[in-house]
Scaffold this active site. Structure first.
Site, PDB file in Angstrom:
ATOM      1  N   THR A 162       0.848  -1.199   0.000  1.00  0.00           N
ATOM      2  CA  THR A 162       0.000   0.000   0.000  1.00  0.00           C
ATOM      3  C   THR A 162       0.881   1.246   0.000  1.00  0.00           C
ATOM      4  O   THR A 162       2.033   1.181   0.420  1.00  0.00           O
ATOM      5  CB  THR A 162      -0.841  -0.046   1.297  1.00  0.00           C
ATOM      6  OG1 THR A 162      -1.763  -1.099   1.181  1.00  0.00           O
ATOM      7  CG2 THR A 162      -1.565   1.242   1.606  1.00  0.00           C
ATOM      8  N   GLY A 192     -10.270  -2.284   4.274  1.00  0.00           N
ATOM      9  CA  GLY A 192      -9.299  -2.327   5.372  1.00  0.00           C
ATOM     10  C   GLY A 192      -9.220  -0.990   6.095  1.00  0.00           C
ATOM     11  O   GLY A 192     -10.120  -0.148   6.008  1.00  0.00           O
ATOM     12  N   ASP A 193      -8.122  -0.812   6.808  1.00  0.00           N
ATOM     13  CA  ASP A 193      -7.931   0.415   7.602  1.00  0.00           C
ATOM     14  C   ASP A 193      -7.577   1.633   6.758  1.00  0.00           C
ATOM     15  O   ASP A 193      -7.797   2.769   7.182  1.00  0.00           O
ATOM     16  CB  ASP A 193      -6.753   0.202   8.565  1.00  0.00           C
ATOM     17  CG  ASP A 193      -5.468  -0.023   7.771  1.00  0.00           C
ATOM     18  OD1 ASP A 193      -5.386  -1.054   7.051  1.00  0.00           O
ATOM     19  OD2 ASP A 193      -4.570   0.845   7.800  1.00  0.00           O
ATOM     20  N   GLY A 213      -0.121  -2.005   6.660  1.00  0.00           N
ATOM     21  CA  GLY A 213       0.038  -3.316   7.289  1.00  0.00           C
ATOM     22  C   GLY A 213      -1.305  -4.013   7.255  1.00  0.00           C
ATOM     23  O   GLY A 213      -2.215  -3.592   6.535  1.00  0.00           O
ATOM     24  N   GLY A 215      -4.866  -4.711   7.820  1.00  0.00           N
ATOM     25  CA  GLY A 215      -5.878  -3.721   8.169  1.00  0.00           C
ATOM     26  C   GLY A 215      -6.665  -3.994   9.429  1.00  0.00           C
ATOM     27  O   GLY A 215      -6.910  -3.082  10.232  1.00  0.00           O
TER      28      GLY A 215
END
Ligand code: ASP
Length: 295
Positions: A162, A192-193, A213, A215
């Protein structure tokens, strides 16, 4: 002080991938630096940098992202403006080449700030963005990875590459953003986060942070808001990122980059690598690192 920090994911990447990741984050840092030196704000600087990385197939963002369980690319992206507290984010979009640009537009013009799937496509089309075929985001390397499904089960739940950034401009405006294809083989519709305020991104008047990383543990940790709060308590951005990663370590793997209101950068991760690059006006040097053993 104008300053930038860019990340290119956090994971235990094989050595042969070090160079392209470092080249990518360095190039993105240069683009953001040039924007800031041209007097453009941190929002412009960050979006310019992240568009470059969405177009770089080295990274799990935009074209070249991992395919999900259905064999499609679904992208998440988000931006937060530390001065206004405004944010804009999208999840599971499959027809946008540069979701970060659509998020920037959402931030600027819409009262609605989190749009997913078809809702984001409709907004983007109304705003003049071209909707693309999902196949345009797929590259051979990822099709082979998907078709072979040679990934060990654990890697479906691994962090990836990412991209994200935090910048501060002359006016002290701090902006944080991420853009991602998420984890390999994720179920359709999984977000995800990365685009979520307080989890993958957070910016306020005192600091900004962007996480990467796996999520789900990052969301559980509410990682970037924690880093922000730790900074407000300690006035030390390195302590804040270390404390955030110490908390994340109870749940999983990842990394975080941050800048404080003075433009001081910090990066910390509990994966073996997290390619990142920094630039600030004072040193006028771009520094890049793949790991940060002392964080
Ligand atoms: N955090 C992202 C996600 O879980 C992946 C990454 O940062 O590499 O979707």
């Amino acid at each position: 002080m104008k300053s930038i920090i860019i990340h290119g994911g956090a994971w235990n990447m094989p050595e042969k991938l070090d160079k392209p990741h470092l080249r990518g984050v360095e190039a993105a840092c240069k683009v953001a630096r040039d924007a800031l030196l041209d007097g453009r704000g941190s929002l412009e600087a960050i979006t310019d940098a992240l568009v470059l990385l969405e177009e770089d197939t080295t990274f799990d963002a935009g074209v070249g992202s991992f395919l999900n369980a259905a064999g499609d690319v679904e992208l998440d992206a988000g931006i937060m403006d530390g001065t206004t507290g405004d944010y804009a984010c999208c999840g599971a979009v499959s027809k946008l080449r540069n979701p970060i640009l659509a998020c920037k537009r959402l931030l600027e013009v819409s009262p609605n700030k989190l749009l997913v799937c078809e809702g984001m496509h409709i907004f983007a089309r109304e705003q003049g963005f071209t909707l693309i075929d999902n196949d345009d985001l797929k590259i051979e390397r990822e099709i082979e990875r998907y078709e072979g499904t040679k990934l060990p089960v654990a890697s479906y739940f691994s962090p990836s590459d990412t991209v994200g950034a935090v910048a501060i401009d002359d006016g002290g405006h701090i902006v944080a953003a991420n853009t991602t294809g998420g984890t390999p083989g994720k179920p359709s519709g999984r977000v995800g986060d990365s685009p979520l305020v307080g989890c993958g991104i957070y910016a306020g008047p005192h600091a900004g942070a962007a996480a990467t990383g796996l999520g789900e543990p990052i969301i559980k940790t509410v990682l970037t808001k924690r880093v922000y709060d730790y900074y407000c308590e300690s006035n030390d951005i390195s302590r804040a990122t270390s404390a955030g990663i110490r908390d994340l370590a109870h749940h999983g793997w990842g990394g975080v980059i941050a800048l404080d209101k003075h433009g001081t950068p910090s990066a910390c991760h509990n994966t073996t690598k997290m390619p990142h690059a920094t630039w600030d006006e004072k040193s006028d040097k771009i520094e890049k690192k793949i790991g940060n053993p002392r964080c």
